[in-house]
Design a protein around this motif. Structure first.
Motif, short mmCIF file in Angstrom:
data_model
loop_
_atom_site.label_atom_id
_atom_site.label_comp_id
_atom_site.label_asym_id
_atom_site.label_seq_id
_atom_site.Cartn_x
_atom_site.Cartn_y
_atom_site.Cartn_z
N TYR A 28 40.76 24.89 85.80
CA TYR A 28 42.11 24.81 85.24
C TYR A 28 43.01 23.92 86.09
O TYR A 28 43.76 23.10 85.56
N LEU A 29 42.91 24.06 87.40
CA LEU A 29 43.74 23.24 88.30
C LEU A 29 43.42 21.76 88.16
O LEU A 29 44.32 20.92 88.11
N LEU A 30 42.13 21.42 88.12
CA LEU A 30 41.73 20.01 88.01
C LEU A 30 42.23 19.42 86.69
O LEU A 30 42.79 18.32 86.67
N ALA A 31 42.02 20.15 85.59
CA ALA A 31 42.46 19.65 84.29
C ALA A 31 43.97 19.44 84.26
O ALA A 31 44.46 18.42 83.77
N CYS A 32 44.72 20.42 84.80
CA CYS A 32 46.18 20.30 84.83
C CYS A 32 46.61 19.10 85.68
O CYS A 32 47.53 18.36 85.31
N LEU B 291 45.77 16.92 74.66
CA LEU B 291 45.18 16.46 75.93
C LEU B 291 44.93 17.61 76.90
O LEU B 291 43.87 17.65 77.56
N HIS B 292 45.88 18.54 77.00
CA HIS B 292 45.72 19.64 77.96
C HIS B 292 44.51 20.52 77.64
O HIS B 292 43.64 20.72 78.50
N PRO B 293 44.37 21.04 76.41
CA PRO B 293 43.18 21.85 76.12
C PRO B 293 41.87 21.06 76.20
O PRO B 293 40.84 21.60 76.61
N VAL B 294 41.90 19.77 75.83
CA VAL B 294 40.68 18.96 75.93
C VAL B 294 40.27 18.80 77.40
O VAL B 294 39.09 18.93 77.75
N ALA B 295 41.24 18.52 78.26
CA ALA B 295 40.95 18.37 79.69
C ALA B 295 40.40 19.67 80.27
O ALA B 295 39.46 19.66 81.07
N ALA C 104 36.13 22.98 82.36
CA ALA C 104 35.55 24.33 82.38
C ALA C 104 34.11 24.36 81.89
O ALA C 104 33.24 24.99 82.52
N LEU C 105 33.84 23.68 80.77
CA LEU C 105 32.51 23.74 80.18
C LEU C 105 31.55 22.73 80.80
O LEU C 105 30.34 22.98 80.85
N GLY C 106 32.09 21.60 81.27
CA GLY C 106 31.23 20.56 81.81
C GLY C 106 31.13 20.54 83.33
O GLY C 106 30.06 20.75 83.90
N LEU C 107 32.25 20.33 83.99
CA LEU C 107 32.22 20.11 85.43
C LEU C 107 32.00 21.39 86.24
O LEU C 107 31.30 21.37 87.25
N PHE C 108 32.61 22.50 85.82
CA PHE C 108 32.57 23.73 86.62
C PHE C 108 31.65 24.80 86.04
O PHE C 108 31.44 25.83 86.69
N ALA C 109 31.10 24.57 84.86
CA ALA C 109 30.18 25.52 84.23
C ALA C 109 30.74 26.95 84.26
O ALA C 109 30.07 27.90 84.66
N VAL C 110 31.98 27.09 83.83
CA VAL C 110 32.63 28.40 83.77
C VAL C 110 31.97 29.23 82.67
O VAL C 110 31.48 28.69 81.68
N VAL D 244 35.24 33.05 79.40
CA VAL D 244 36.39 32.74 80.27
C VAL D 244 36.90 31.34 79.96
O VAL D 244 38.11 31.10 79.89
N ALA D 245 35.97 30.40 79.77
CA ALA D 245 36.37 29.03 79.42
C ALA D 245 37.15 29.01 78.11
O ALA D 245 38.14 28.28 77.97
N GLY D 246 36.72 29.82 77.15
CA GLY D 246 37.44 29.89 75.88
C GLY D 246 38.86 30.38 76.04
O GLY D 246 39.78 29.85 75.40
#
Length: 309
Positions: free
Chosen positions: A69-73, A235-239, A244-250, A254-256
């Motif tokens: 979440y922090l990275l995307a924001c 942009l915010h939800p896409v990021a 969450a789903l790609g880089l951090f494998a959350v 929780v990712a949803g």
């Protein structure tokens, strides 16, 4: 999809009821201010304390989710600031626009809506988003505005930031709830019943207050408002989804919840900041109105998508 839309419809209907009451003058701005204060200091704080008292700090601090979440924001925040600078906007204007792009209405809309639609298990993730927004990005905003206004980032800044956090009843409700949870004690039944009764007022009152507060908003600078609405609702939800789903494998569930929280419209407290610092309050006000109206269509789509996770 239709089922999800029908589930979200009562929430937006309450916002519409508040908007109509405010627009007609039946519910004047002074009444809206006091209703908002009741929700902020009492009802929503009681709800958040009740949620937090049944969590542990370990439940709240999901490092993968927080990192995603922090990275995307941060990416969206930086992008919106760069676009603002490309228009030759000043630092304070760029900062408030970036704030619009990532600070969703998690407290007044997200907590009541997402917990109902995504289940009680979503509570810890929604509170994680709320904590990041209120502590980390509010602190960043304060630092950037201080620099923009010619102030100095000196030794007194941490104390000022801490003071701002302590004065926020929603943050303190979560802190006190987690502290109570750490003791291992059960909340006494009369106290729990009191918190449940008071917290139950949070959802309808918060939604009504959102609508009433939008009644006097006007849409100006439509080009910038459209861009900021696009940044917040797309942009915010896409990021967040990519991180969450790609880089951090959350964890998918929780990712949803993170993605749904990112898809919320701009929070009303961003306007308070813009008005206090006189940093584009008109465009922020308009962005809150437009993003809330557009989210009636976009938010059910996002929630329908993430429930498939």
């Amino acid at each position: 999809m239709v089922e999800i839309f029908l589930k979200t419809l009562p929430f937006f209907a309450l916002i519409g009821l508040g908007f109509g009451a405010g627009r007609s003058g039946f519910f004047p701005p002074q009444a809206t201010a006091y209703l908002t204060k009741f929700v902020f200091y009492f009802a929503l704080s009681a709800m958040l304390f009740g949620f937090s008292a049944n969590l542990s700090l370990a439940d709240l601090l999901d490092m993968r989710a927080a990192g995603a979440y922090l990275l995307a924001c941060a990416v969206v925040y930086g992008l919106v600031m760069l676009v603002a600078f490309a228009r030759r906007a000043k630092l304070d204007t760029a900062t408030i626009e970036a704030h619009c792009a990532i600070i969703g209405n998690t407290g007044f809309l997200g907590v009541p809506m997402l917990v109902v639609l995504l289940g009680d298990a979503s509570v810890k993730t929604v509170l994680l988003v709320l904590t990041i927004d209120m502590i980390i990005f509010s602190s960043l905003f304060t630092v950037l505005i201080t620099l923009a206004r010619g102030g100095r980032v000196d030794r007194t800044l941490p104390a000022r930031l801490l003071g701002a956090v302590v004065r926020n009843p929603m943050v303190m409700a979560m802190v006190l709830g987690l502290t109570w949870s750490a003791t291992g004690w059960q909340v006494p039944m009369p106290v729990n019943d009191f918190l449940t009764l008071l917290g139950a007022a949070a959802t309808p009152c918060a939604l009504f207050a959102i609508g009433a507060s939008l009644a006097d908003k006007k849409v100006e600078r439509l080009r910038i408002v459209s861009w900021l609405t696009f940044a917040k609702l797309f942009l915010h939800p896409v990021a967040v989804a990519v991180a969450a789903l790609g880089l951090f494998a959350v964890d998918p569930y929780v990712a949803g919840v993170l993605i749904a929280a990112a898809a919320l419209p701009v929070a009303g407290n961003v306007f308070i900041l813009a008005q206090h610092y006189q940093a584009g309050p008109a465009r922020v006000s308009a962005t809150i109105l437009v993003s809330t109206l557009v989210s009636i269509a976009t938010l059910p789509v996002v929630i329908a998508w993430v429930t498939g996770f």
